[in-house]
Design an enzyme around this catalytic site. Structure first.
Site, PDB file in Angstrom:
ATOM      1  N   CYS A 133       9.967   8.905  -8.300  1.00 56.61           N
ATOM      2  CA  CYS A 133       9.584   9.184  -6.909  1.00 56.61           C
ATOM      3  C   CYS A 133      10.739   9.704  -6.069  1.00 56.61           C
ATOM      4  O   CYS A 133      10.537  10.466  -5.149  1.00 56.61           O
ATOM      5  CB  CYS A 133       8.947   7.960  -6.272  1.00 56.61           C
ATOM      6  SG  CYS A 133      10.082   6.606  -5.929  1.00 56.61           S
ATOM      7  N   GLY A 147      -1.582  -2.300  -6.686  1.00 55.81           N
ATOM      8  CA  GLY A 147      -2.582  -1.542  -7.439  1.00 55.81           C
ATOM      9  C   GLY A 147      -2.185  -1.303  -8.881  1.00 55.81           C
ATOM     10  O   GLY A 147      -2.698  -0.383  -9.520  1.00 55.81           O
ATOM     11  N   MET A 164       0.828  -1.205   0.000  1.00 54.95           N
ATOM     12  CA  MET A 164       0.000   0.000   0.000  1.00 54.95           C
ATOM     13  C   MET A 164       0.860   1.252   0.000  1.00 54.95           C
ATOM     14  O   MET A 164       1.544   1.550   0.978  1.00 54.95           O
ATOM     15  CB  MET A 164      -0.933  -0.013   1.218  1.00 54.95           C
ATOM     16  CG  MET A 164      -1.834  -1.249   1.214  1.00 54.95           C
ATOM     17  SD  MET A 164      -2.939  -1.332   2.636  1.00 54.95           S
ATOM     18  CE  MET A 164      -4.128  -0.058   2.218  1.00 54.95           C
ATOM     19  N   SER A 165       0.812   1.993  -1.117  1.00 58.53           N
ATOM     20  CA  SER A 165       1.680   3.164  -1.271  1.00 58.53           C
ATOM     21  C   SER A 165       1.095   4.384  -0.571  1.00 58.53           C
ATOM     22  O   SER A 165       1.792   5.356  -0.345  1.00 58.53           O
ATOM     23  CB  SER A 165       1.841   3.478  -2.757  1.00 58.53           C
ATOM     24  OG  SER A 165       0.583   3.881  -3.272  1.00 58.53           O
ATOM     25  N   CYS A 168      12.374  -1.107  -9.962  1.00 56.81           N
ATOM     26  CA  CYS A 168      11.777  -1.228  -8.635  1.00 56.81           C
ATOM     27  C   CYS A 168      10.845  -2.440  -8.577  1.00 56.81           C
ATOM     28  O   CYS A 168      10.846  -3.202  -7.611  1.00 56.81           O
ATOM     29  CB  CYS A 168      11.004   0.047  -8.292  1.00 56.81           C
ATOM     30  SG  CYS A 168      10.206  -0.002  -6.688  1.00 56.81           S
ATOM     31  N   GLY A 221      -1.700   5.566  -2.020  1.00 59.80           N
ATOM     32  CA  GLY A 221      -2.499   6.083  -3.121  1.00 59.80           C
ATOM     33  C   GLY A 221      -3.815   5.338  -3.247  1.00 59.80           C
ATOM     34  O   GLY A 221      -4.070   4.363  -2.540  1.00 59.80           O
ATOM     35  N   VAL A 222      -4.652   5.822  -4.175  1.00 61.94           N
ATOM     36  CA  VAL A 222      -5.999   5.267  -4.309  1.00 61.94           C
ATOM     37  C   VAL A 222      -5.971   3.860  -4.901  1.00 61.94           C
ATOM     38  O   VAL A 222      -6.739   2.987  -4.494  1.00 61.94           O
ATOM     39  CB  VAL A 222      -6.899   6.232  -5.137  1.00 61.94           C
ATOM     40  CG1 VAL A 222      -6.325   6.477  -6.526  1.00 61.94           C
ATOM     41  CG2 VAL A 222      -8.318   5.720  -5.232  1.00 61.94           C
ATOM     42  N   ASP A 223      -5.073   3.616  -5.865  1.00 66.04           N
ATOM     43  CA  ASP A 223      -5.075   2.316  -6.543  1.00 66.04           C
ATOM     44  C   ASP A 223      -4.761   1.167  -5.589  1.00 66.04           C
ATOM     45  O   ASP A 223      -5.479   0.174  -5.532  1.00 66.04           O
ATOM     46  CB  ASP A 223      -4.062   2.335  -7.695  1.00 66.04           C
ATOM     47  CG  ASP A 223      -4.456   3.328  -8.788  1.00 66.04           C
ATOM     48  OD1 ASP A 223      -5.674   3.503  -9.000  1.00 66.04           O
ATOM     49  OD2 ASP A 223      -3.556   3.916  -9.414  1.00 66.04           O
ATOM     50  N   SER A 224      -3.673   1.316  -4.829  1.00 62.50           N
ATOM     51  CA  SER A 224      -3.287   0.200  -3.963  1.00 62.50           C
ATOM     52  C   SER A 224      -4.294   0.017  -2.834  1.00 62.50           C
ATOM     53  O   SER A 224      -4.481  -1.102  -2.339  1.00 62.50           O
ATOM     54  CB  SER A 224      -1.871   0.403  -3.415  1.00 62.50           C
ATOM     55  OG  SER A 224      -1.760   1.629  -2.749  1.00 62.50           O
ATOM     56  N   LEU A 274       5.783   0.305   2.065  1.00 65.96           N
ATOM     57  CA  LEU A 274       7.227   0.188   1.937  1.00 65.96           C
ATOM     58  C   LEU A 274       7.869   1.548   2.171  1.00 65.96           C
ATOM     59  O   LEU A 274       7.560   2.511   1.467  1.00 65.96           O
ATOM     60  CB  LEU A 274       7.595  -0.312   0.540  1.00 65.96           C
ATOM     61  CG  LEU A 274       6.928  -1.627   0.132  1.00 65.96           C
ATOM     62  CD1 LEU A 274       7.340  -2.000  -1.280  1.00 65.96           C
ATOM     63  CD2 LEU A 274       7.293  -2.732   1.116  1.00 65.96           C
TER      64      LEU A 274
END
Lengths: 387, 358
Positions: free
Chosen positions: B197, B125, B7-8, B101, B10-13, B32
């Protein structure tokens, strides 16, 4: 079954503390107000101050209520530093043990970066006790320049009790502050007898509520305040007194005082049972820190070949709460500075977990822990070896 | 199944993790920590792994109702991704750190750790689809062509993909945002992250400059005639036209483009647009996402050389280690170091690192 082995982080409120809190929170009045309601709340606060003073071996006027242990430590460290530097501009040295809690380390580091402090750390031995010879040497060489010495009463990660009376003897007329957050209510602690200048104690570590603590500060000695505005506590700490929390803290402290010896014996036996049970299944466990003299309920164990955050995750999934020490602001677990200061390698420090027991814990909970530990350790070892 | 949801913040993950829970899996959320010195706040669409992002990930896990932990991968990320990025640029190549990555961190270090701890797979995500086909479990482009991320996942081998779950592959981004809102995830309107990033300023050239230093060198034409000077060859990209500051004007005033970067001699070669044309690509270090195409044979397919680039019709062949591509139509500007991904219609065949072009 959920087993909570993190009582050094925070412990359940005791029944007398809950009762006192719920009763007081319904009472109207600001303790600083001059009318009937104000005086009535003030009376409860002063009774609480007296009860805490009794439990801590201090006089009531030596109890300064604050909002947290961190605040008390900041007030002592910064307060003594500014006060004593103001009296003599050469007094900019702060001496602390190398394994203080972050609530001491961080204000000291801040004073070093922003206020010209010079910090000297007292090394600690492999057994987890501050090195008195080294302290003697530091004091001999810097006596005139030292603003304050801070050594914790017992270490929060490994539980070892520190020779505070010896520290005070070496310090002479230099103020000594001790962070007694973990000791108060669990082992004998007498502010006057210790001879320290100030000490920190906290509500939620002894079965009281969160959000209340005290700085015990010897009569006649003032420190420079951090918070200004109202001067409620000896003009040293301002802010409306948190009466429900203070009254509840006192109830917990009194309860702790009454049952301290019985609880001490219970917890010490339980800790030994935990160490024996785990060592029987994972024989290469290393116990960190001397277990005497120490807090009765803390077992800090190295599980060689593992990463402690992996152990914590797997134990958590089994309903067992433990602790890896502190995390940085991003939540990343760091190797314990306490274990590093004791001379453990970074690898071993990263493989260590703290179990801290409370009176609510039972042998059955420890049996549950022993029944899962070998599979947990096995998986955590596999995770590390794949890196 | 027992799953680690990466889970970053963000919405996707976040939606991916929620869908994994809906699928009946036992899910644990993991954020992470990739920077040892994280920034406090995210600025716009740039950067990730700020303290704010880790907070957002934690709150999403709370809403979904799953345990949440932070895993420190800063060292692995620095060694495997950031240092590699610098080395590649210093060697005159143009790397894609997101590919790296995925290959070295998310579906290697994280997946390995997850498996050792007793988990079966890692869910992310990413927008890509895993499907059961006669060829086995294979990876395909996402339903949403604008979000398709199969390109950056093409560096995963069969066994890595067997431990990967992409719950969003069949959904359009807009629907994912609506679903996040329905689920009460407050990251529903958080902007997508772009750029690299670990370069929070977005200024790649400046970031490289600070780390690789400045070394002036010549800008020459294809015949070797000096046309100007540069302050570090790595700040140029193949196909670049602007900002060359050439002191010798071109005959007829035709624009000139960067054709080649030669790190050994610290030289930038420029020339005419026609010289940028590439019709043959060679790739090395091939990775196969499914069955390995038969060696010694020519296959028809599509080549893609950028994350959101066009699929270029081609004929390709391989010996298993290297891939050779003949494009139907030449393309303009391709740097060594870029990722070459081969598709069979929408199925990802595999990938390689561009080593030579003609």
């Amino acid at each position: 079954m959920a087993s909570y082995f993190d009582h050094a982080a925070t412990t359940p409120m005791s029944l007398p503390a809950i009762e006192a809190f719920t009763e007081q929170i319904q009472q109207l009045g600001n303790p600083s107000s001059l009318h009937t309601q104000g005086r009535s709340v003030r009376k409860r606060v002063e009774e609480a101050r007296e009860a805490i003073a009794r439990a801590a071996g201090a006089s009531p006027s030596e109890v300064i209520f604050t909002g947290s242990g961190t605040e008390s430590n900041n007030l002592a460290i910064k307060g003594f530093y500014w006060k004593r530097l103001g009296e003599d501009k050469n007094r900019n040295v702060i001496v602390i043990s190398a394994f203080e809690h972050h609530a001491i380390l961080d204000p000291v580091e801040w004073l070093e970066e922003h206020e010209g402090a010079h910090v000297i750390q007292i090394p600690v031995t492999r057994e987890g006790v501050v090195d008195l010879e080294a302290l003697k040497d530091i004091v001999d060489k810097n006596r005139e320049r030292i603003a304050v010495i801070a050594v914790m009463h017992s270490n929060n990660e490994i539980g070892t009790i520190q020779p505070i009376m010896d520290v005070v003897a070496i310090a002479g007329d230099i103020p000594v502050h001790t962070d007694a957050v973990q000791s108060f209510g669990k082992v004998a602690f007498d502010f006057t007898q210790l001879g320290v200048t100030s000490a920190t104690i906290s509500g939620h570590k002894v079965g009281g509520p969160l959000g209340v603590a005290a700085l015990l500060l010897r009569r006649g000695i003032d420190v420079t305040p951090i918070l200004h505005g109202g001067g409620q506590e000896r003009d040293i700490r301002s802010g409306t007194l948190n009466a429900p929390a203070i009254v509840s803290f006192a109830a917990a402290a009194t309860d702790g005082q009454i049952h301290r010896e019985a609880r001490y014996i219970y917890l010490r036996e339980l800790r030994q049972y935990l160490i024996d049970s785990l060592t029987a299944v994972v024989p290469d466990i290393v116990v960190n820190g001397d277990i005497e003299p120490a807090l009765p309920g803390i077992a800090n164990l190295t599980f060689p070949g593992t990463e402690s955050d992996g152990l914590l995750l797997l134990l958590d999934a089994e309903g067992i709460a433990s602790s890896t020490g502190s995390a940085c602001s991003a939540g990343v677990p760091r190797p314990s500075h306490v274990l590093l200061a004791m001379g453990l390698s970074e690898r071993d420090a990263r493989s260590s977990l703290r179990f801290s027991l409370g009176v609510s814990n039972t042998r059955a909970e420890i049996d549950q822990l022993s029944s899962v530990i070998s599979s947990v350790v096995e998986r955590a070892r596999a995770a590390l070896s794949r890196q | 199944m027992k799953i680690i949801a990466a889970m970053s913040g963000g919405v996707d993950s976040a939606v991916a993790a929620a869908r994994a829970v809906d699928a009946g899996d036992e899910v644990i959320g993991v954020h992470l920590a990739l920077s040892s010195n994280p920034q406090k706040y995210r600025s716009g669409a740039r950067g990730c792994c700020t303290i704010e992002d880790s907070h957002d990930a934690r709150r999403a896990a709370d809403v979904i109702g799953i345990p949440f932990y932070i895993w420190d991968m800063a060292e692995e990320f620095h060694e495997g991704v950031v240092e590699n990025f610098l080395e590649e640029y210093a060697a005159g190549r143009t790397p894609n750190p997101c590919l790296r990555c995925n290959e070295k961190i998310k579906f290697a270090a994280v997946l390995d750790r997850a498996k050792a701890l007793g988990f079966d797979a890692v869910a992310t995500g990413h927008y890509a689809q895993m499907r059961q086909t006669p060829l086995g479990r294979t990876m395909h482009r996402a339903e949403d062509p604008l979000k398709d991320q199969s390109y950056v996942l093409a560096v995963l081998n069969k066994s890595q993909l067997d431990g990967a779950i992409f719950p969003l592959g069949d959904t359009h981004k807009e629907e994912v945002r609506r679903e996040a809102k329905r689920r009460g995830l407050y990251v529903a309107n958080k902007p997508d992250s772009h750029d690299i990033c670990f370069v929070p300023s977005g200024n790649n050239a400046g970031w490289l400059h600070d780390r690789l230093g400045t070394e002036a060198g010549p800008i020459v034409d294809e015949a070797g005639t000096k046309l100007g000077e540069h302050q570090g060859a790595y700040t140029y990209t193949i196909g670049q036209r602007r900002g060359l500051n050439l002191t010798v004007p071109a005959a007829g005033g035709v624009p000139r483009y960067v054709l080649k970067i030669e790190p050994l001699t610290n030289t930038v070669v420029v020339g005419l647009k026609e010289s940028l044309a590439v019709s043959e690509i060679e790739g090395e270090k091939a990775i196969w996402c499914g069955p390995v195409p038969q060696a010694g044979q020519e296959h028809r397919g599509y080549a893609q050389i950028r994350a959101h680039g066009e699929a270029l019709a081609c004929t390709y062949s391989t010996d298993g280690m290297q891939i050779r591509v003949l494009l139907d139509q030449p393309l303009l500007g391709l740097a060594t170091g870029q990722g070459l991904v081969i598709y069979d219609e929408d199925r990802v065949v595999g990938s390689a690192t561009v080593s030579a072009t003609k």
